[in-house]
Design a protein around this motif. Structure first.
Motif, PDB file in Angstrom:
ATOM      1  N   MET A  53       0.856  -1.202   0.000  1.00 35.65           N
ATOM      2  CA  MET A  53       0.000   0.000   0.000  1.00 35.65           C
ATOM      3  C   MET A  53       0.884   1.241   0.000  1.00 35.65           C
ATOM      4  O   MET A  53       2.040   1.175   0.411  1.00 35.65           O
ATOM      5  CB  MET A  53      -0.858   0.050   1.278  1.00 35.65           C
ATOM      6  CG  MET A  53      -1.953  -0.982   1.379  1.00 35.65           C
ATOM      7  SD  MET A  53      -3.044  -0.622   2.786  1.00 35.65           S
ATOM      8  CE  MET A  53      -4.121  -2.071   2.724  1.00 35.65           C
ATOM      9  N   PRO A  54       0.309   2.385  -0.399  1.00 36.34           N
ATOM     10  CA  PRO A  54       1.049   3.632  -0.182  1.00 36.34           C
ATOM     11  C   PRO A  54       1.248   3.837   1.323  1.00 36.34           C
ATOM     12  O   PRO A  54       0.496   3.283   2.130  1.00 36.34           O
ATOM     13  CB  PRO A  54       0.101   4.709  -0.740  1.00 36.34           C
ATOM     14  CG  PRO A  54      -0.949   3.983  -1.509  1.00 36.34           C
ATOM     15  CD  PRO A  54      -1.019   2.586  -0.986  1.00 36.34           C
ATOM     16  N   GLY A  55       2.236   4.631   1.713  1.00 38.97           N
ATOM     17  CA  GLY A  55       2.422   4.950   3.129  1.00 38.97           C
ATOM     18  C   GLY A  55       1.188   5.634   3.688  1.00 38.97           C
ATOM     19  O   GLY A  55       0.486   6.362   2.980  1.00 38.97           O
ATOM     20  N   GLY A  56       0.898   5.402   4.967  1.00 36.96           N
ATOM     21  CA  GLY A  56      -0.276   6.001   5.600  1.00 36.96           C
ATOM     22  C   GLY A  56      -0.178   7.519   5.663  1.00 36.96           C
ATOM     23  O   GLY A  56       0.919   8.084   5.782  1.00 36.96           O
ATOM     24  N   VAL A  57      -1.339   8.175   5.566  1.00 43.15           N
ATOM     25  CA  VAL A  57      -1.414   9.642   5.616  1.00 43.15           C
ATOM     26  C   VAL A  57      -2.450  10.017   6.674  1.00 43.15           C
ATOM     27  O   VAL A  57      -3.634   9.745   6.510  1.00 43.15           O
ATOM     28  CB  VAL A  57      -1.838  10.227   4.246  1.00 43.15           C
ATOM     29  CG1 VAL A  57      -1.968  11.744   4.328  1.00 43.15           C
ATOM     30  CG2 VAL A  57      -0.851   9.819   3.151  1.00 43.15           C
ATOM     31  N   ASP A  58      -1.989  10.596   7.773  1.00 35.07           N
ATOM     32  CA  ASP A  58      -2.890  10.965   8.872  1.00 35.07           C
ATOM     33  C   ASP A  58      -3.338  12.408   8.684  1.00 35.07           C
ATOM     34  O   ASP A  58      -2.511  13.317   8.628  1.00 35.07           O
ATOM     35  CB  ASP A  58      -2.185  10.790  10.222  1.00 35.07           C
ATOM     36  CG  ASP A  58      -3.169  10.820  11.385  1.00 35.07           C
ATOM     37  OD1 ASP A  58      -4.294  11.338  11.207  1.00 35.07           O
ATOM     38  OD2 ASP A  58      -2.817  10.317  12.476  1.00 35.07           O
ATOM     39  N   ILE A  59      -4.647  12.616   8.635  1.00 43.64           N
ATOM     40  CA  ILE A  59      -5.185  13.947   8.333  1.00 43.64           C
ATOM     41  C   ILE A  59      -5.356  14.809   9.581  1.00 43.64           C
ATOM     42  O   ILE A  59      -5.550  16.021   9.471  1.00 43.64           O
ATOM     43  CB  ILE A  59      -6.527  13.808   7.569  1.00 43.64           C
ATOM     44  CG1 ILE A  59      -6.906  15.103   6.847  1.00 43.64           C
ATOM     45  CG2 ILE A  59      -7.659  13.353   8.496  1.00 43.64           C
ATOM     46  CD1 ILE A  59      -8.020  14.958   5.835  1.00 43.64           C
ATOM     47  N   GLY A 443      -5.367  17.349  -0.642  1.00 40.16           N
ATOM     48  CA  GLY A 443      -4.864  17.923  -1.890  1.00 40.16           C
ATOM     49  C   GLY A 443      -3.393  17.606  -2.121  1.00 40.16           C
ATOM     50  O   GLY A 443      -2.679  18.354  -2.780  1.00 40.16           O
ATOM     51  N   LEU A 444      -2.930  16.472  -1.587  1.00 39.09           N
ATOM     52  CA  LEU A 444      -1.527  16.062  -1.759  1.00 39.09           C
ATOM     53  C   LEU A 444      -1.443  15.120  -2.957  1.00 39.09           C
ATOM     54  O   LEU A 444      -1.686  13.924  -2.850  1.00 39.09           O
ATOM     55  CB  LEU A 444      -1.022  15.362  -0.492  1.00 39.09           C
ATOM     56  CG  LEU A 444      -0.850  16.265   0.735  1.00 39.09           C
ATOM     57  CD1 LEU A 444      -0.555  15.425   1.974  1.00 39.09           C
ATOM     58  CD2 LEU A 444       0.260  17.284   0.496  1.00 39.09           C
ATOM     59  N   GLN A 445      -1.086  15.683  -4.107  1.00 42.29           N
ATOM     60  CA  GLN A 445      -1.146  14.896  -5.340  1.00 42.29           C
ATOM     61  C   GLN A 445      -0.082  13.811  -5.424  1.00 42.29           C
ATOM     62  O   GLN A 445      -0.231  12.864  -6.193  1.00 42.29           O
ATOM     63  CB  GLN A 445      -1.015  15.833  -6.532  1.00 42.29           C
ATOM     64  CG  GLN A 445      -2.013  16.970  -6.403  1.00 42.29           C
ATOM     65  CD  GLN A 445      -2.585  17.405  -7.718  1.00 42.29           C
ATOM     66  OE1 GLN A 445      -2.007  17.179  -8.754  1.00 42.29           O
ATOM     67  NE2 GLN A 445      -3.739  18.033  -7.679  1.00 42.29           N
ATOM     68  N   ASN A 446       1.005  13.952  -4.651  1.00 42.39           N
ATOM     69  CA  ASN A 446       2.079  12.957  -4.715  1.00 42.39           C
ATOM     70  C   ASN A 446       2.036  11.959  -3.571  1.00 42.39           C
ATOM     71  O   ASN A 446       2.982  11.211  -3.351  1.00 42.39           O
ATOM     72  CB  ASN A 446       3.445  13.642  -4.732  1.00 42.39           C
ATOM     73  CG  ASN A 446       3.618  14.510  -5.962  1.00 42.39           C
ATOM     74  OD1 ASN A 446       3.036  14.218  -7.010  1.00 42.39           O
ATOM     75  ND2 ASN A 446       4.384  15.578  -5.828  1.00 42.39           N
ATOM     76  N   LYS A 447       0.952  12.008  -2.796  1.00 44.57           N
ATOM     77  CA  LYS A 447       0.829  11.111  -1.645  1.00 44.57           C
ATOM     78  C   LYS A 447      -0.390  10.204  -1.804  1.00 44.57           C
ATOM     79  O   LYS A 447      -1.308  10.513  -2.565  1.00 44.57           O
ATOM     80  CB  LYS A 447       0.635  11.926  -0.349  1.00 44.57           C
ATOM     81  CG  LYS A 447       1.715  12.939  -0.052  1.00 44.57           C
ATOM     82  CD  LYS A 447       2.950  12.274   0.494  1.00 44.57           C
ATOM     83  CE  LYS A 447       3.952  13.310   0.949  1.00 44.57           C
ATOM     84  NZ  LYS A 447       5.301  12.713   1.063  1.00 44.57           N
ATOM     85  N   GLY A 448      -0.371   9.110  -1.032  1.00 45.98           N
ATOM     86  CA  GLY A 448      -1.561   8.274  -0.944  1.00 45.98           C
ATOM     87  C   GLY A 448      -1.834   7.420  -2.168  1.00 45.98           C
ATOM     88  O   GLY A 448      -2.880   6.813  -2.285  1.00 45.98           O
ATOM     89  N   HIS A 449      -0.880   7.378  -3.117  1.00 42.13           N
ATOM     90  CA  HIS A 449      -1.052   6.476  -4.256  1.00 42.13           C
ATOM     91  C   HIS A 449       0.319   6.037  -4.780  1.00 42.13           C
ATOM     92  O   HIS A 449       1.359   6.532  -4.348  1.00 42.13           O
ATOM     93  CB  HIS A 449      -1.890   7.131  -5.354  1.00 42.13           C
ATOM     94  CG  HIS A 449      -1.186   8.205  -6.122  1.00 42.13           C
ATOM     95  ND1 HIS A 449      -0.603   7.969  -7.341  1.00 42.13           N
ATOM     96  CD2 HIS A 449      -0.951   9.515  -5.842  1.00 42.13           C
ATOM     97  CE1 HIS A 449      -0.066   9.091  -7.794  1.00 42.13           C
ATOM     98  NE2 HIS A 449      -0.259  10.049  -6.896  1.00 42.13           N
ATOM     99  N   LEU A 450       0.277   5.070  -5.719  1.00 45.06           N
ATOM    100  CA  LEU A 450       1.512   4.468  -6.215  1.00 45.06           C
ATOM    101  C   LEU A 450       1.644   4.639  -7.725  1.00 45.06           C
ATOM    102  O   LEU A 450       2.300   3.846  -8.406  1.00 45.06           O
ATOM    103  CB  LEU A 450       1.555   2.977  -5.828  1.00 45.06           C
ATOM    104  CG  LEU A 450       1.546   2.704  -4.309  1.00 45.06           C
ATOM    105  CD1 LEU A 450       1.416   1.198  -4.025  1.00 45.06           C
ATOM    106  CD2 LEU A 450       2.826   3.244  -3.654  1.00 45.06           C
ATOM    107  N   GLY A 451       1.023   5.693  -8.254  1.00 40.60           N
ATOM    108  CA  GLY A 451       1.163   5.992  -9.673  1.00 40.60           C
ATOM    109  C   GLY A 451       2.518   6.627  -9.957  1.00 40.60           C
ATOM    110  O   GLY A 451       3.172   7.152  -9.052  1.00 40.60           O
ATOM    111  N   VAL A 452       2.929   6.608 -11.220  1.00 40.03           N
ATOM    112  CA  VAL A 452       4.230   7.173 -11.603  1.00 40.03           C
ATOM    113  C   VAL A 452       4.292   8.648 -11.208  1.00 40.03           C
ATOM    114  O   VAL A 452       3.355   9.404 -11.445  1.00 40.03           O
ATOM    115  CB  VAL A 452       4.454   7.002 -13.127  1.00 40.03           C
ATOM    116  CG1 VAL A 452       5.698   7.757 -13.589  1.00 40.03           C
ATOM    117  CG2 VAL A 452       4.569   5.520 -13.466  1.00 40.03           C
TER     118      VAL A 452
END
Ligand SMILES: [Zn+2]
Length: 544
Positions: A53-59, A443-452
């Motif tokens: 999974m992507p690394g966890g992101v605590d809001i 609104g963190l476009q580079n976090k929470g996913h594993l896309g290029v």
């Protein structure tokens, strides 16, 4: 290049639900697959049979700054039996509900989290927050700036000058190196300075002639105008009060479709009446959330055991002190906000605490869209963050949930909805409420996913039937493409970045502000902004 191959990948942002995939990393980012033979000299991590999974992101979490440090000072007993010794890879630390900075960074990383948002800092003390963030290893972080009782903003609202308020908010976010607008008990914290509070959206703020409704709607408008990546982050009025589900629903409606995030909603979703027996109001609030797609929420699930409440909501803390008899700290931040700290012990047999636990669980299960309900404990208010794996198990396993409910206060259980809720979260949904959904809401476009192109923050878990054990101890955690945790222990120090926003504003605002500082502050205008030297590793997140 690093390859994580044959893993069972959960990447909801890209619609990947447990399919076997390879993930490639280059220069700390997710990369396209290499050309044939292009992996020579690279490292291959065999993830066969493992969950990726992507690394966890605590809001929403309280991890650093003046208020957190006050919590540490108020509760030496929180440190005595909870120490972490130095290792070859890590520093020492102490603290249970309010750990030291090093322990906080390690603790989150060892649970597979790589980004954590500090949920409340008064602008005036932002420098302290950034000093502690410099000392918090591994995590990327951002800071929400409290504005719901700010004198300059309330003056602008009273005078019908919302454009001026907008420029001030933009200036303030840049000056404090903040990430988002935070609103805490709008107007109520100011009224507390006169021994009062607010209880309705149209109550008057003493000395300003404005209302909580005006403060919330103006800041929501400003958030849209500035195109901030996150939403206005709202802790509403009447937190902790029986019957507050009604004012919470009214607040959701008051936004008239503007986007907003409501934090630790469990504390704001009670039925019953003020001063009378409390019951869960989760059904009423969840219905409103389901009907308003402009709204996201985090739960603030209660964990039975010790906690430390800490909030800008000064009158709430006085009330908690009176209710529990526990020691109490109260704080005033000139011209901006207030706050307090009260240690707590949540008990299964306490009727109030049992209702709180049920309310949180019901919100998780009654809000239909996992992209709009997120896992938090409002650390350390409803419990320490390192209990997230227990909550994951409760959401994924209804038998475990029933077993937990059995031990609750009997009166609290009477009439509760929870026993009828059969829903069980899937791994895909857990990935949404702990990383994909939170990153999207932030609104963190580079976090929470594993896309290029995404940051190579990745957690790899061993499949286990016991989901609490599975999520408590990841096999590997990578931060910026480097292995920082192995078998649930930090093996390497790494420094994360502080994320902040710098929206443009009319520099004409500075003349007004200089006069305001002369008149109202004990600190000079020129000494107020956080100097760039306080953020040795930072990243400006663009506005929309
Ligand atoms: Zn909070």
């Amino acid at each position: 290049m690093i390859g994580i191959i044959n893993g069972e990948v959960y990447d909801p942002q890209n619609g990947i639900n447990g399919e076997v995939r390879d993930i490639w990393i280059e220069d700390g980012k997710i990369a396209s697959p290499p050309e044939l033979g292009g992996t020579e000299g690279g490292q291959i991590i065999d993830a066969s049979g493992l969950v990726v999974m992507p690394g966890g992101v605590d809001i929403h979490s309280h991890i650093v700054g003046a208020k957190v440090n006050s919590g540490r000072k108020l509760c030496p007993e929180d440190h005595r039996d909870h120490v972490r010794s130095r290792t070859a890879a890590t520093r020492s630390g102490s603290g249970y509900t309010v750990p030291s900075t090093f322990m906080t960074g390690y603790g989150y990383a060892e649970m597979g989290y790589t980004t954590v948002m500090e949920a409340a800092t008064a602008p005036l003390v932002a420098r302290h927050t950034h000093e502690e963030l410099e000392d918090t290893p591994i995590l990327d972080t951002g800071v929400f700036i409290t504005m719901g009782n700010n004198h300059f903003i309330m003056n602008c609202i009273r005078d019908g000058q919302r454009e001026k308020a907008r420029d001030y908010v933009a200036w303030l976010l840049e000056a404090t190196k903040g990430y988002a607008i935070k609103i805490v008990n709008p107007g109520g914290v100011e009224n507390w300075k006169w021994g009062r509070n607010v209880s309705e959206l149209d109550d008057e703020v003493i000395g300003f002639g404005v209302t909580p409704r005006q403060i919330i709607t103006t800041l929501a408008w400003i958030n849209d105008e500035l195109g901030l990546p996150h939403l206005p982050h709202i802790h509403g009025i009447n937190l902790g009060q029986p019957g507050n589900a009604r004012t919470t629903v009214e607040t959701i409606k008051a936004l008239e479709g503007r986007r907003a995030h409501f934090c630790h909603l469990q504390f704001l979703s009670y039925g019953g009446e003020p001063g009378k027996r409390m019951r869960s109001g989760a059904a009423e609030v969840a219905r409103a959330v389901n009907e308003h797609p402009n709204v996201t929420i985090d739960v603030g699930q209660v964990i039975f055991g010790p906690a430390t409440t800490m909030t800008s909501d000064g009158p709430l803390q006085y009330r908690l002190h009176k209710l529990t008899g526990n020691k109490w700290l109260n704080d005033d931040v000139e011209a901006e906000t207030g706050g307090g700290v009260v240690p707590m012990l949540y008990k299964r047999k306490n009727p109030f605490n049992a209702v709180q636990w049920l309310t949180g669980m019901e919100l998780f299960l009654l809000i239909d869209d996992p992209w709009r309900v997120f896992l938090t404990t409002d650390h350390p208010n409803a419990g320490p963050f390192f209990f997230y794996p227990q909550i994951i198990k409760l959401l994924m396993d209804r038998d475990y949930r029933a077993e937990m409910s059995e031990g609750l206060n009997r009166r609290a259980r009477k009439g509760a909805l929870l026993p009828d809720l059969d829903r069980e979260y899937s791994l895909y949904e857990i990935a949404i409420i702990t990383r994909a959904g939170t990153a999207r809401a932030l609104g963190l476009q580079n976090k929470g996913h594993l896309g290029v192109g995404a940051d190579a923050d990745i957690t790899i878990y061993r499949q286990q039937d016991d989901k609490e054990a599975m999520f408590a101890k990841p096999y590997l955690v990578l931060k910026d493409g480097q292995v920082v945790v192995r078998d649930g222990s930090v093996v390497r120090e790494h420094q994360g970045r502080t994320l902040y926003v710098a929206p443009p504003y009319d520099p004409g605002i500075e003349a007004d502000l200089r006069a305001h500082f002369e008149e109202c502050y004990t600190i000079s205008f020129d000494n107020y902004p956080v100097a760039p030297e306080y953020l040795s590793r930072s990243e400006v997140i663009p506005c929309l």
